[in-house]
Design an enzyme around this catalytic site. Structure first.
Site, PDB file in Angstrom:
ATOM      1  CD  GLU A  84      -2.118  -4.065   2.316  1.00 30.32           C
ATOM      2  OE1 GLU A  84      -2.420  -3.694   3.457  1.00 30.32           O
ATOM      3  OE2 GLU A  84      -1.072  -3.683   1.738  1.00 30.32           O
ATOM      4  CG  ASP A 126       2.803   1.741   6.121  1.00 29.40           C
ATOM      5  OD1 ASP A 126       2.886   0.719   6.826  1.00 29.40           O
ATOM      6  OD2 ASP A 126       2.633   1.690   4.887  1.00 29.40           O
TER       7      ASP A 126
END
Ligand SMILES: C[S@@+](CC[C@H](N)C(=O)[O-])C[C@H]1O[C@@H](n2cnc3c(N)ncnc32)[C@H](O)[C@@H]1O
Length: 205
Positions: free
Chosen positions: A66, A116
């Site tokens: 991440e 995303d």
């Protein structure tokens, strides 16, 4: 884990990995002693999915990638609260990790959950899934390893499908008995009544 924390409940900070250098592939056997299979979650967000998986399957190991520090920290805190010993988080740009830090053929399952979406056409080139990215995931997987992609964006889902090279991946049906924990983003999308698209690929070649 440090020597001091081996016998105590690990602190949240112990769950974040800091590679000794960023130019040498990680020694996964040192990070996760033993021969348990490894699963990797790319863009794992706050780690809700990965921590739930790690709790359900203590006989497997889990690594979350991440880029946002706050989300990594939230994942570490969740893992620490449960005292898990089979999960770590790495704050990093995931393509860099795939290219330089993760050894080839080192994982049986890769998850990409609600990447995303970059829905505007002028931003599409920022999307994570590209032919180069798929090649890196292919390299990372063990023979027959699986790559799960889940998204609420139909357009992204279809575009991903079009990128799949038949000599690298074969689309397979999700195993009906295999139920995965819901991710934080998934919870919000489900609450909004969004359709969720799921793709499971098996490595070939
Ligand atoms: C929409 S969120 C989904 C988070 C989580 N998978 C979930 O379903 O709850 C996408 C996540 O991917 C992370 N991300 C996006 N691009 C990344 C990259 N190149 N490397 C690492 N993380 C990335 C973002 O910071 C964000 O946490």
């Amino acid at each position: 884990m440090t020597e001091e924390t081996k016998n105590a409940a690990p602190a949240a900070a112990d769950y974040e990995l800091f590679p000794a250098d960023y130019f040498t592939p990680l020694d996964l056997a040192q990070i996760f002693p033993g021969t348990a299979p490894l699963e990797i979650d790319i863009g794992c967000g706050d780690g809700a999915f990965l921590v739930a998986q790690a709790e359900r399957f203590p006989e497997r190991n889990y690594l979350g990638l991440e880029k946002l520090a706050g989300r990594v920290w939230r994942g570490c805190k969740k893992a620490s609260r449960l005292g898990l010993t089979n999960i770590r988080f790495l704050r990093i740009e995931s393509s860099y990790a795939l290219q330089h830090l993760l050894p080839p053929a080192s994982t049986g399952m890769v998850h990409l959950l609600f990447p995303d979406p970059w829905p505007k056409s002028k931003h599409r080139r920022r999307r994570m899934v590209t032919p180069e990215f798929l090649a890196l995931v292919h390299r990372l997987l063990l023979p027959e390893g699986r790559f799960r992609i889940v998204t609420d964006q139909q357009n992204y889902f279809e575009a991903t499908r079009r990128l799949i090279a038949a000599d690298m991946f074969r689309e397979i049906d999700p195993a009906p008995e295999e139920i995965f924990p819901i991710t934080t983003f998934e919870k919000h999308f489900l609450a909004d009544g969004a359709a969720i698209h799921r793709l499971v690929l098996r490595k070939v070649g």
